[in-house]
Design a protein around this motif. Sequence first.
Motif, PDB file in Angstrom:
ATOM      1  N   ARG A  29       0.832  -1.199   0.000  1.00  0.00           N
ATOM      2  CA  ARG A  29       0.000   0.000   0.000  1.00  0.00           C
ATOM      3  C   ARG A  29       0.871   1.255   0.000  1.00  0.00           C
ATOM      4  O   ARG A  29       1.969   1.253   0.556  1.00  0.00           O
ATOM      5  N   ASP A  30       0.334   2.322  -0.597  1.00  0.00           N
ATOM      6  CA  ASP A  30       0.986   3.631  -0.530  1.00  0.00           C
ATOM      7  C   ASP A  30       2.456   3.582  -0.930  1.00  0.00           C
ATOM      8  O   ASP A  30       3.311   4.200  -0.303  1.00  0.00           O
ATOM      9  N   ASP A  51      -2.408  -6.925  -2.057  1.00  0.00           N
ATOM     10  CA  ASP A  51      -3.001  -5.641  -1.685  1.00  0.00           C
ATOM     11  C   ASP A  51      -2.101  -4.514  -2.184  1.00  0.00           C
ATOM     12  O   ASP A  51      -1.025  -4.272  -1.647  1.00  0.00           O
ATOM     13  N   THR A  53      -3.344  -1.237  -2.616  1.00  0.00           N
ATOM     14  CA  THR A  53      -4.189  -0.063  -2.398  1.00  0.00           C
ATOM     15  C   THR A  53      -3.370   1.224  -2.376  1.00  0.00           C
ATOM     16  O   THR A  53      -2.235   1.245  -1.900  1.00  0.00           O
ATOM     17  N   ASN A  54      -3.974   2.295  -2.890  1.00  0.00           N
ATOM     18  CA  ASN A  54      -3.376   3.638  -2.856  1.00  0.00           C
ATOM     19  C   ASN A  54      -2.030   3.692  -3.562  1.00  0.00           C
ATOM     20  O   ASN A  54      -0.999   4.032  -2.980  1.00  0.00           O
ATOM     21  N   ASN A  55      -2.071   3.365  -4.852  1.00  0.00           N
ATOM     22  CA  ASN A  55      -0.902   3.519  -5.691  1.00  0.00           C
ATOM     23  C   ASN A  55      -1.308   4.279  -6.953  1.00  0.00           C
ATOM     24  O   ASN A  55      -2.349   4.946  -6.965  1.00  0.00           O
TER      25      ASN A  55
END
Length: 262
Positions: A29-30, A51, A53-55
């Motif tokens: 993530r990130d 996972d 998320t937030n890329n």
Amino acid sequence: MGCCNSKGAGDSSAGRVARWRSTGIVALRDSKLRALPSEILAVESFVRTLDLTNNRINEVTPEISRLVNMQRLVLANNLIEQLPTTIGVLRHLKVIILDGNHLTNLPEELGFLSRLEKLSITGNSLVCLPETIGNLRNLVLLNVSSNKLKCLPDSIGGCISLEELQANANVIEELPSSVCSLVHLKLLSLNNNLIQQLPQDLLKSCKALQNVSLHENPISMEQFQEMEGFQEFEARRKKKFDKQIDSNVMMSSTGLDEGLDK
């Protein structure tokens, strides 16, 4: 292909791969990724959860099909515009979360994912769902809120295990009569659409239904109350909330919301 934007002294590429093999969990993530890291593909059959998320990923490579034992695919809050048809190879998938991307459609091959239990695609630009979605007989939760859907496919009635259907904030005008086949459906949420009426047998046939939410639709409370099966539905709804009160379960201020505007 992209990779993590930074590597700690104790988090070398080899170290990450070893950890992924050991745990089966790939969580990046990130990480400012723009693509699926090649390191992940090297792990292949060991991956159970991915996972990302937030890329900033805008494309899912067809090679994702190499993660043949993956059960959870979480790609929320990226820039993805489409899924590869090869996603249909991932027959062990149980959860797909694609919230907050740029998807306008889904591949027909999605219907091959016979073990899928949860599919969440909120905040995209979907204009339709594939007819093959009706092949997802183990699907328990479907959330397609905040898209551009004008309707749900007739095949939705084939999702015989569905318990929760959320399609808020679309432009849906009516539901297909096949939703009356969803005998395990407990929650139907269609706020902020253009629905003027529901399938006549909905409340009569969906005997597990406890929560219907239709705020900001043209349909009136009077129309809803006149549907066959309304009294039985209302009894189930009240029983559910009475049980929560008896169990001291915390409820929001909308806990006893009747689901429609007056």
